[in-house]
Design a protein around this motif. Structure first.
Motif, mmCIF file in Angstrom:
data_model
loop_
_atom_site.group_PDB
_atom_site.id
_atom_site.type_symbol
_atom_site.label_atom_id
_atom_site.label_comp_id
_atom_site.label_asym_id
_atom_site.label_seq_id
_atom_site.Cartn_x
_atom_site.Cartn_y
_atom_site.Cartn_z
ATOM 1 N N GLU A 58 3.989 -10.340 -0.461
ATOM 2 C CA GLU A 58 4.359 -9.345 -1.467
ATOM 3 C C GLU A 58 5.154 -8.183 -0.876
ATOM 4 O OE1 GLU A 58 5.353 -7.719 -4.569
ATOM 5 O OE2 GLU A 58 4.002 -9.424 -4.907
ATOM 6 N N ASP A 113 6.297 -5.546 -2.856
ATOM 7 C CA ASP A 113 5.997 -4.340 -3.629
ATOM 8 C C ASP A 113 4.741 -3.677 -3.053
ATOM 9 O OD1 ASP A 113 4.970 -2.511 -5.560
ATOM 10 O OD2 ASP A 113 6.112 -3.526 -7.134
ATOM 11 N N LYS A 156 3.017 -1.181 -4.042
ATOM 12 C CA LYS A 156 1.984 -0.831 -5.015
ATOM 13 C C LYS A 156 1.082 -2.030 -5.300
ATOM 14 C CE LYS A 156 4.340 2.961 -7.389
ATOM 15 N NZ LYS A 156 4.842 3.462 -8.698
ATOM 16 N N LYS A 157 1.681 -3.196 -5.391
ATOM 17 C CA LYS A 157 0.891 -4.407 -5.617
ATOM 18 C C LYS A 157 0.039 -4.722 -4.390
ATOM 19 C CE LYS A 157 3.908 -6.625 -9.023
ATOM 20 N NZ LYS A 157 4.726 -7.826 -9.343
#
Length: 211
Positions: free
Chosen positions: A57, A59, A61-62
């Motif tokens: 991942e 991102d 935030k994810k």
């Protein structure tokens, strides 16, 4: 990854119903409810899936929410694979808020003797206070003597009241009789938080040792 995990992470990030106005109740929002749900997840089968998700991942935030979820699974199941993975990720992340949150999660997990604490110990010397303070507390629930030695070193070398207070508080939980002479040095501190936390740590250590 399991559809439930994808959905849960999406709900943890959902801010669509967060409207700041009079009478606003954050405890009724989608994300608040999802975070409370994540805290209760206790299925160790999810661990390999979340590790693979975080590795791929981009991102942050994810990834941050995945760390939150993985940390609570590790806490609820005592899964050492999850614990060791979270610790090694401390050196991989660069965002101070992500690192601090990751360290906070690690601080809630039992760390048996033999756990590689070096990334946590290194983080206690970080120049960013947010990371440094979370790192000191991340040594909670550790049975390795290196954790206590790190905290003692802080007590003997730092004059930062927050470094000292957080170290005292962590020793309150993991300290042995070896730490008492180092804690006693701060019983006359002019900073009330430092003095009181040292006093409480000594009392708790003595109590653990039947004294």
């Amino acid at each position: 990854m399991d559809k439930y995990l994808i959905d849960l992470i999406e709900r943890m990030l959902d801010t669509s119903d967060q409207i700041m106005e009079a009478g606003y109740d954050s405890s009724k929002t989608i994300s608040w409810k999802a975070l409370r749900e994540a805290e209760k997840v206790d299925k160790a089968d999810y661990v390999p899936q979340l590790i693979l998700f975080i590795d791929k991942e981009k991102d942050k935030k994810k990834r941050g929410e995945a760390y939150f979820l993985l940390g609570h699974i590790a806490k609820n199941t005592n899964d050492t694979t999850a614990l060791n993975y979270l610790i090694q990720r401390v050196d991989k992340e660069t965002d101070k808020y992500i690192v601090s949150s990751l360290l906070d999660r690690i601080g809630d997990i039992k760390k048996p003797t033999g756990t590689n604490l070096q990334p946590l110990i290194t983080a206690t010397k970080n120049d960013k206070w947010l990371i440094r303070h979370s790192a000191i507390q991340s040594l909670n629930y550790s049975t390795d003597p290196d954790a206590e030695s790190t905290l003692i070193e802080i007590l003997d070398s730092s004059d930062n009241q927050y470094n000292l207070t957080y170290s005292n508080a962590t020793l309150n939980r993991i300290g042995t009789l070896r730490a008492i002479p180092h804690l006693e040095k701060h019983l006359k501190s002019r900073k009330r938080d430092v003095k009181d936390s040292a006093k409480f740590a000594i009392e708790e250590i003595l109590k653990r040792n039947g004294q």
